[in-house]
Design a protein around this motif. Sequence first.
Motif, PDB file in Angstrom:
ATOM      1  N   PRO A   1       0.836  -1.197   0.000  1.00 56.16           N
ATOM      2  CA  PRO A   1       0.000   0.000   0.000  1.00 56.16           C
ATOM      3  C   PRO A   1       0.874   1.252   0.000  1.00 56.16           C
ATOM      4  CG  PRO A   1      -0.070  -1.099   2.135  1.00 56.16           C
ATOM      5  CD  PRO A   1       0.807  -1.919   1.250  1.00 56.16           C
TER       6      PRO A   1
ATOM      7  N   THR B   1      -0.407   5.318   4.757  1.00 57.75           N
ATOM      8  CA  THR B   1      -0.642   4.273   5.755  1.00 57.75           C
ATOM      9  C   THR B   1       0.189   4.495   7.001  1.00 57.75           C
ATOM     10  OG1 THR B   1       0.080   2.968   3.899  1.00 57.75           O
ATOM     11  CG2 THR B   1      -1.407   1.906   5.432  1.00 57.75           C
TER      12      THR B   1
ATOM     13  N   VAL C   1       2.103  -6.855   1.573  1.00 64.12           N
ATOM     14  CA  VAL C   1       0.874  -6.317   2.169  1.00 64.12           C
ATOM     15  C   VAL C   1      -0.142  -6.131   1.057  1.00 64.12           C
ATOM     16  CG1 VAL C   1      -0.164  -4.439   3.494  1.00 64.12           C
ATOM     17  CG2 VAL C   1       2.174  -5.163   4.009  1.00 64.12           C
TER      18      VAL C   1
ATOM     19  N   GLU D   1      -6.408  -4.362   5.078  1.00 63.63           N
ATOM     20  CA  GLU D   1      -5.013  -4.585   4.684  1.00 63.63           C
ATOM     21  C   GLU D   1      -4.462  -5.763   5.479  1.00 63.63           C
ATOM     22  OE1 GLU D   1      -2.681  -1.058   5.004  1.00 63.63           O
ATOM     23  OE2 GLU D   1      -3.798  -0.041   3.414  1.00 63.63           O
TER      24      GLU D   1
ATOM     25  N   ASN E   1      -2.953  -5.586   9.097  1.00 58.41           N
ATOM     26  CA  ASN E   1      -1.963  -4.500   9.099  1.00 58.41           C
ATOM     27  C   ASN E   1      -2.387  -3.378  10.052  1.00 58.41           C
ATOM     28  OD1 ASN E   1       0.274  -3.003   8.362  1.00 58.41           O
ATOM     29  ND2 ASN E   1      -0.755  -2.057   6.598  1.00 58.41           N
TER      30      ASN E   1
ATOM     31  N   ASN F   1      -3.162   1.483  16.460  1.00 58.01           N
ATOM     32  CA  ASN F   1      -3.586   1.255  15.072  1.00 58.01           C
ATOM     33  C   ASN F   1      -2.504   1.578  14.043  1.00 58.01           C
ATOM     34  OD1 ASN F   1      -6.069   0.496  16.071  1.00 58.01           O
ATOM     35  ND2 ASN F   1      -6.922   2.550  15.885  1.00 58.01           N
TER      36      ASN F   1
ATOM     37  N   PRO G   1       0.561   0.939  11.260  1.00 62.10           N
ATOM     38  CA  PRO G   1       0.630   0.013  10.122  1.00 62.10           C
ATOM     39  C   PRO G   1       1.645  -1.097  10.388  1.00 62.10           C
ATOM     40  CG  PRO G   1       1.894   1.974   9.655  1.00 62.10           C
ATOM     41  CD  PRO G   1       1.278   2.190  11.014  1.00 62.10           C
TER      42      PRO G   1
ATOM     43  N   LEU H   1       4.151  -3.095   8.050  1.00 59.08           N
ATOM     44  CA  LEU H   1       5.244  -2.410   7.355  1.00 59.08           C
ATOM     45  C   LEU H   1       6.492  -2.373   8.230  1.00 59.08           C
ATOM     46  CD1 LEU H   1       3.316   0.607   5.786  1.00 59.08           C
ATOM     47  CD2 LEU H   1       3.727  -1.659   4.850  1.00 59.08           C
TER      48      LEU H   1
END
Lengths: 375, 119
Positions: A2, A7, B20, B27, B42, B48, B50, B53
Amino acid sequence: MPDTDSTLRGPISKKLKEFTVVDMDVHIHETPAALAPYCEMPWRKSLEHLSTVPQRYLDIPGFSPNLSVYPSFPDSGGDRRSTVSSASQMRQDLDSLGIDIGVLFPDALLSHASIKNTDYAVALARAYNRWMVEEWLDSDFSLKGAILAPHHDPHAAAGEIMRYAGHANVVAIYLPTSCVDPLYGHRRYDPIYNAAQDTGLPVTFHSVGAIHPVFPFNLQGFETGFANHIISHPFSLISNLVSLMETGVPVRFPNLRIVFTEGGIGWVPWIMLRMDKEYQERRRDIPFLKDRPSTYVKKMYFATQPIEEPEHMADMATFISLFDGEDSVVFASDWPHHDFDHPNKVLQIPVEDKVLRKIMGGNAIRLLNLNESVT
Amino acid sequence: MTREYLVCEIDELPIGGRIVVRVRNREIGVFNVGGKYYALPNVCIHQNGPLCLGAVSGTLNASLETEWKLEWSHEGDILVCPWHSMEYNITTGESLPFRNRQLPTFDVLVHDGRIFVRM
């Protein structure tokens, strides 16, 4: 993958979109190279020399003083650092966090009070203030600034406050709080509080995890970042708050507005009640107070970050109620530091929307005399 | 009702790799740990962030068995959130700091050289 840009900041909730969010603490990245052109001689030479040295002489970055057992942040260049180097980048970052207005504080100069040479410390403070005002506040990015007041020379500090108080985007005074000696209640600082009171700018005590082996920090006694970070921030704030109280700063400067940032808020009811307890037994030590210490604590402002995260966020509503914090707690994210809070976390405190609106923006708008309407 | 959703070709997810993807508006991070596949949301349970990643890592432990000396373990099994460094075991979804909380996990299947997640 993404889009990492969006994000990495997470989703913007409905409340976050609706509310006016004022962030009492965001950090800009001042490097020796950036400050050098703004610094007076001969101190500019120090910054110029530091600018060309990738690793400080006889320093061992990456080896000391702490363990580095966590992997680096994405795009950090190899450590747990994330920095903001321009006003436009800060605006973009705050937009992605749902924050309308941010109050700027430095990165490295969080430890400004630990500098031992008075003239160098004053020159650095002046350079930082010039740089912040010219490169960050003279733009249309809804960024506000706190003027760094060098505690080493309170008259010079007062001079800095007076110099910038008329600037539309200067909204506060930053007092580096960790490593300060003597503590901020000492009467030598009266010129700073006079200038603050005369200009109407609040003084903001901001802590940092600087290691300094004097009471009340005693951080040399710990061996992990876990311990250092827990103790350094709130103890800096607690000891300076008690110091202000023992010399009667809130009484001697009745119109002075006082803010504490980066210690969370859980400590506030505890120290407030402890001071009240002592006061009934030792009132003669501090006879200038006209009422219990809690009366004065309840008029001070406390920034949320790092907000405590109990299993039930309702507990935070209780904490806030214990010091009448509905009108004095102000949101802070500490963006872009490793322990920043996303505004959505503070919005999880289960209080009425009208109270949340005050915490997220309304209280800061009043505190900082911002020309905004609260939504 | 659960269904299987295409994640990627097997070649796109080597050992130690992660991808991802967006599945049914969520996600999902899919990881290859030592040749086995695992799927996690994710979204970190802390603020909260990500999560997927973040860096894949090992971690530090110490116990009576190690005579309370620090020991590096679980290399490749641990996912570290890029926001505040919350650690998770990828193979179980367990959070290391919050022992009573864990991430939901999703089944990962392989057919005909392609990886699918069941949701």
